[in-house]
Structures are given as C-alpha cells and as structure tokens.
Design a protein around this motif. Structure first.
Motif, PDB file in Angstrom:
ATOM      1  N   ARG A   1       6.336  -4.073  12.220  1.00 63.34           N
ATOM      2  CA  ARG A   1       5.283  -4.304  11.240  1.00 63.34           C
ATOM      3  C   ARG A   1       4.922  -2.982  10.565  1.00 63.34           C
ATOM      4  O   ARG A   1       5.137  -1.903  11.110  1.00 63.34           O
ATOM      5  N   ARG A   2       4.322  -3.075   9.387  1.00 60.19           N
ATOM      6  CA  ARG A   2       3.837  -1.916   8.671  1.00 60.19           C
ATOM      7  C   ARG A   2       2.320  -1.891   8.732  1.00 60.19           C
ATOM      8  O   ARG A   2       1.680  -2.869   9.136  1.00 60.19           O
ATOM      9  N   PHE A   3       1.751  -0.768   8.323  1.00 59.18           N
ATOM     10  CA  PHE A   3       0.302  -0.628   8.437  1.00 59.18           C
ATOM     11  C   PHE A   3      -0.443  -1.666   7.608  1.00 59.18           C
ATOM     12  O   PHE A   3      -1.507  -2.148   7.992  1.00 59.18           O
TER      13      PHE A   3
ATOM     14  N   LYS B   1      11.219   4.877   8.659  1.00 61.84           N
ATOM     15  CA  LYS B   1      11.007   4.814   7.215  1.00 61.84           C
ATOM     16  C   LYS B   1      11.989   3.832   6.605  1.00 61.84           C
ATOM     17  O   LYS B   1      13.208   4.034   6.621  1.00 61.84           O
ATOM     18  N   GLU B   2      11.460   2.747   6.070  1.00 61.85           N
ATOM     19  CA  GLU B   2      12.281   1.697   5.467  1.00 61.85           C
ATOM     20  C   GLU B   2      12.443   1.959   3.971  1.00 61.85           C
ATOM     21  O   GLU B   2      11.561   2.525   3.325  1.00 61.85           O
ATOM     22  N   LEU B   3      13.576   1.510   3.433  1.00 59.38           N
ATOM     23  CA  LEU B   3      13.879   1.651   1.999  1.00 59.38           C
ATOM     24  C   LEU B   3      13.717   3.105   1.546  1.00 59.38           C
ATOM     25  O   LEU B   3      13.091   3.403   0.524  1.00 59.38           O
ATOM     26  N   ALA B   4      14.245   3.991   2.360  1.00 57.79           N
ATOM     27  CA  ALA B   4      14.134   5.412   2.044  1.00 57.79           C
ATOM     28  C   ALA B   4      14.798   5.724   0.705  1.00 57.79           C
ATOM     29  O   ALA B   4      15.709   5.017   0.249  1.00 57.79           O
ATOM     30  N   GLU B   5      14.298   6.763   0.079  1.00 56.75           N
ATOM     31  CA  GLU B   5      14.817   7.227  -1.215  1.00 56.75           C
ATOM     32  C   GLU B   5      14.584   6.214  -2.327  1.00 56.75           C
ATOM     33  O   GLU B   5      15.281   6.239  -3.351  1.00 56.75           O
ATOM     34  N   THR B   6      13.640   5.314  -2.161  1.00 51.90           N
ATOM     35  CA  THR B   6      13.270   4.374  -3.229  1.00 51.90           C
ATOM     36  C   THR B   6      11.766   4.435  -3.427  1.00 51.90           C
ATOM     37  O   THR B   6      11.020   4.937  -2.590  1.00 51.90           O
ATOM     38  N   LYS B   7      11.290   3.869  -4.535  1.00 55.24           N
ATOM     39  CA  LYS B   7       9.855   3.881  -4.821  1.00 55.24           C
ATOM     40  C   LYS B   7       9.086   2.910  -3.913  1.00 55.24           C
ATOM     41  O   LYS B   7       7.865   2.981  -3.820  1.00 55.24           O
TER      42      LYS B   7
ATOM     43  N   ALA C   1       9.481   2.689  -0.640  1.00 52.76           N
ATOM     44  CA  ALA C   1       9.619   3.145   0.750  1.00 52.76           C
ATOM     45  C   ALA C   1       8.304   2.970   1.507  1.00 52.76           C
ATOM     46  O   ALA C   1       7.214   3.120   0.952  1.00 52.76           O
ATOM     47  N   TYR C   2       8.411   2.616   2.772  1.00 54.06           N
ATOM     48  CA  TYR C   2       7.247   2.477   3.646  1.00 54.06           C
ATOM     49  C   TYR C   2       7.689   2.723   5.075  1.00 54.06           C
ATOM     50  O   TYR C   2       8.882   2.813   5.372  1.00 54.06           O
TER      51      TYR C   2
ATOM     52  N   ASP D   1       0.858  -1.184   0.000  1.00 49.76           N
ATOM     53  CA  ASP D   1       0.000   0.000   0.000  1.00 49.76           C
ATOM     54  C   ASP D   1       0.889   1.227   0.000  1.00 49.76           C
ATOM     55  O   ASP D   1       1.686   1.418   0.925  1.00 49.76           O
ATOM     56  N   PRO D   2       0.766   2.095  -1.003  1.00 51.29           N
ATOM     57  CA  PRO D   2       1.639   3.270  -1.039  1.00 51.29           C
ATOM     58  C   PRO D   2       1.312   4.279   0.034  1.00 51.29           C
ATOM     59  O   PRO D   2       2.067   5.209   0.249  1.00 51.29           O
ATOM     60  N   GLU D   3       0.184   4.110   0.751  1.00 53.41           N
ATOM     61  CA  GLU D   3      -0.244   5.125   1.702  1.00 53.41           C
ATOM     62  C   GLU D   3       0.089   4.725   3.127  1.00 53.41           C
ATOM     63  O   GLU D   3      -0.745   4.730   4.010  1.00 53.41           O
ATOM     64  N   ASP D   4       1.310   4.251   3.333  1.00 50.06           N
ATOM     65  CA  ASP D   4       1.791   4.057   4.702  1.00 50.06           C
ATOM     66  C   ASP D   4       2.254   5.422   5.200  1.00 50.06           C
ATOM     67  O   ASP D   4       3.408   5.805   5.033  1.00 50.06           O
TER      68      ASP D   4
END
Length: 440
Positions: free
Chosen positions: A89-91, A57-63, A65-66, A5-8
C-alpha cells in the motif's frame, strides 16, 4: 480523495512495528465471559499485530512515481481469511483509510494523520498502531481494515466505499449544517452528564500535561543542540592548545577527542531519543484532540435532544392553549405576553374565530406527532452514542496507557545509553589527564 498525492515521501525510511504482544494491559476478551467485563468495557475479539516495512519506489523515473510499503499482519480475528495477511500500500491509502474510518465510526476516536513536516518513522508508526494494533476492538474489525491487508482490488473497494458508504446519508445541506454549527457554538447542554464532565476534565489535564512536557522538552532539545556545538568548539580550542603546549600535546589531543565523542553522543541522543519522543508527544496530543472531538460530538447529540424536547413542549403548550380557548376555558388558557400579542394580532387580521383555531390545532397535532417521533429517535441516538463514548473512553485509556509506557521506556532507554557511553568516555580520559604534571 482518491487522487494521487505527490508527497509520498517515505523512500528514505524503513519502519517496522516491534513484534511484541506484551505492550498492552490485559484486556477482557469475549471468551473470558461477561463476568470479567464491566458494563461499558469494549468487546475484544482477538489481536491484530501489524508490520509496515520494505519501502519500494514504484514507477520510478516517471511523473507518477510513488512509494509503496509492505503491510503485513498477524491476527486471530475471524473477519480475516488468513492469519497472516499482507499487501503493498501507499501512504495515500492510509489517508483514505483514516478519513473513512472517522466518517463510518463517528463515536470512535480515530487518530488524526501526522503533520506533513513531522512525517517519519515514529509519527507513521504511532498513527498506524493506534487503530491497527489491538488497541481498538471496533476499528481493527472493520471491512476497510481487512481490505487494506487482504484485497487485491483495493482501488475498486475505495471507489465502491465512496459511492455506497455503509452509514446513512446525511440529508442536510451545507446551509443547514452551517446554521446548526453557528447556533450550537453558543449553546450549552442544560443537563450535563457528570460522567462526561469528568472525562472532559481528565482530557483537559492530560492535554495540559502533554503540552507542558512538549514545551519543556523542546527547550531542552534547543539547549542540548547549543551544548553540542559548544563541546565541539571546545574540542577544537583544546586541540589548538595542544600545538602550543608541546609537553602535553598527546594528553590534550586525547582530551579533544573525548570532547568530540561527547559532542557526537549529545547529537546522537537528540536525533534518536529526544526527537522521536517529541514526535510521539505531539502525536499523542493530536490523538487526545480526537478524543475531545468525540466528547464534543456526544454533547451535540444531547443538545439536539434537548432542543427538540423544548420545541415539542412549546408546540404542545400552544396546542393546549388553543384547545382551552375553543372550549371556553379562557381563564385556564395560561396566556403569556407572547400568546396575548398573537391573539391580538389574529383579532386585527380577523382570524380569531374558532374555525381558524381548529385548523391551526390540526397542523399543530401533525407537528406534535412528527416532533414526538423525532424526539424518540434523538433520545435513542443520544443514549446509543453515550454508551459508545463510554466504551471508547476505556479503549482510549488502554491505548494511552500502552503508548505512554512505550514512549517513556524508549526515552529512559535512550537516556541510559547516553549516560553509560558518556561515563565510559570520561573514565578513559581521566587517567590520561591525571598524568599531566605542571611545574610550579
């Protein structure tokens, strides 16, 4: 379901549940014995106190990222391997958890996810607490909840759960489900249970009260926002007056500063007291809607039983009618207009002989046997679901009582803080204003 989900969008918030354990009423535990429990009281096996914090923020500066969160818990439930499990965990993991808990436990009131535009500390905290805190004895002991806190292979468990769900697979197709939905939308339970009628009435009253409160507090918020702007404008006007009245410039500047401080207090109260209260109200209203859905599903189970029973009675009556005709008891056949027309049509087609009736009776006997088994299964399902709903009602009451207490306490604390600070501001300015002397 398993896609990203891009809206994390929680990278700007840090939220943690309060470590208190006295926010709930006393609930009968298993070790208390059966004497302390009611016939439908849920079985409480222990506690589960959760904390969700530390967004990263994981995988920052990438598409891809979450934002991930540290999920920790303190528990004495035997299903957990450690009393202090934790994981990141992520949302989207909470989305998966909610959807599958609702699917695995249809008789449980699983709280819905908060609206996208209401995402924030209060909304997510309330969502997580409703089934991760000791407010629900069934959900807190599910294997998915345990895996959320403990598993190092969460994605594997997600895929396995989707591929091999714990509940029985539904054999009905989309068309069958759609037709059942359309038919049952106009059907009513013929013999409603008084207990569930009272539940539905209480839910209606509760939701009406919440909706009224939400409407009134939204109106109050709007007026408070306008008042905040008015006090700010008044402060600017008083400051301008101070430049014109050179003899009382200092007093007017102090008064202007007090008006600015009071405007800031109103803004702070709106953002930190009223807004969280409105979010909590809306969240609690959504939670009540989930409870209503469970009651509706229970009515559906009873309606299925009634429809099957009526169908079985009709088939049995048709079988008895044919048996009476074959036996020569025409007077006892109990012909209605429908049966009379069927006999006439059979006579026209030349299929009114006893042999065709015997074959039809055999088919009806097989159908009666099949329907009898279906009615028995539907009866057991309806009774089980009703008992689960009664237990769920008590768990819902515990959760509602705790949330209302917490929500109103926070509101009262915020209002007390506002009025205390406002009184201090006005107490400081009153002596300064009283030193103004006006020559007549």
């Amino acid at each position: 379901m398993l896609g990203d989900d891009p809206e994390d969008v929680f990278d700007s918030v840090t939220w943690e549940s309060p470590p208190t354990t006295d926010i709930l009423p006393r609930m009968p535990l298993i070790e208390d014995g059966e004497d302390s429990r009611g016939p439908h009281d849920p079985k409480w096996y222990g506690y589960l106190i959760t904390h969700v914090k530390d967004p990263v923020k994981e995988l920052a500066e990438t598409k891809d990222a979450y934002v991930s969160y540290l999920v920790t818990a303190k528990t004495n439930l035997s299903i957990f391997s450690t009393p202090n499990p934790s994981s990141r965990r992520r949302f989207q993991d909470f989305v998966f958890l909610r959807n599958n808990l609702a699917k695995d436990f249809p008789a449980c009131v699983v709280p819905p996810l908060p609206d996208k535009h209401r995402l924030g500390w209060s909304a997510i905290e309330g969502y997580i607490h409703r089934f991760l805190q000791p407010r629900h004895p069934t959900l807190q002991r599910s294997t998915l909840v345990r895996a959320l806190f403990e598993s190092t292979e969460w994605h594997v468990i997600m895929h396995q759960h989707v591929a091999h769900p714990p509940g029985p697979e539904q054999s009905q197709g989309v068309i069958d489900n759609l037709s059942d939905t359309l038919l049952n939308a106009f059907a009513r339970v013929r013999k409603p249970d008084e207990r569930f009628l009272v539940m539905r009435e209480n839910v209606d009253k509760f939701e009406e009260s919440l909706s009224t409160s939400e409407r009134l507090w939204n109106r109050l918020r709007s007026r408070t926002t306008d008042l905040t702007a008015d006090y700010h404008d008044l402060a600017v006007a008083v400051q301008g007056l101070g430049f014109l009245e050179s003899g009382i410039t200092d007093q007017l500047n102090h008064f202007s500063n007090t008006l600015l401080e009071f405007s800031a207090l109103l803004r702070h109260t709106t953002q930190n007291t009223i807004d969280p209260f409105l979010v909590h109200l809306h969240s609690l209203l959504s939670y009540s809607h989930a409870h209503r859905a469970v009651l509706k599903l229970r009515d559906q189970k009873q309606l299925d039983l009634e429809e099957l029973t009526e169908y079985l009675s009709g088939v049995t009556a048709e079988r008895d009618r044919l048996s009476a005709i074959i036996s020569g008891h025409a007077g006892s056949s109990g012909l209605g207009i429908g049966a009379y027309l069927r006999d006439k049509m059979d006579a026209i087609r030349g299929t009114d002989d006893d042999r065709s009736r015997v074959e039809k009776m055999k088919k009806l006997d097989a159908k009666i046997k099949e329907l009898t088994e279906a009615v028995t299964t539907a009866h057991e399902t309806s009774d089980t679901f009703s008992n689960e709903t009664l237990c769920e009602q008590i768990a819902f009451q515990y959760a509602k009582e705790a949330e209302m207490k917490e929500m109103l306490n926070n509101l009262a604390d915020g209002q007390i803080e506002f009025y205390r600070n406002a009184m201090e501001e006005w107490d400081r300015i009153i002596p300064i204003i009283q030193r103004i002397r006006v020559d007549v």
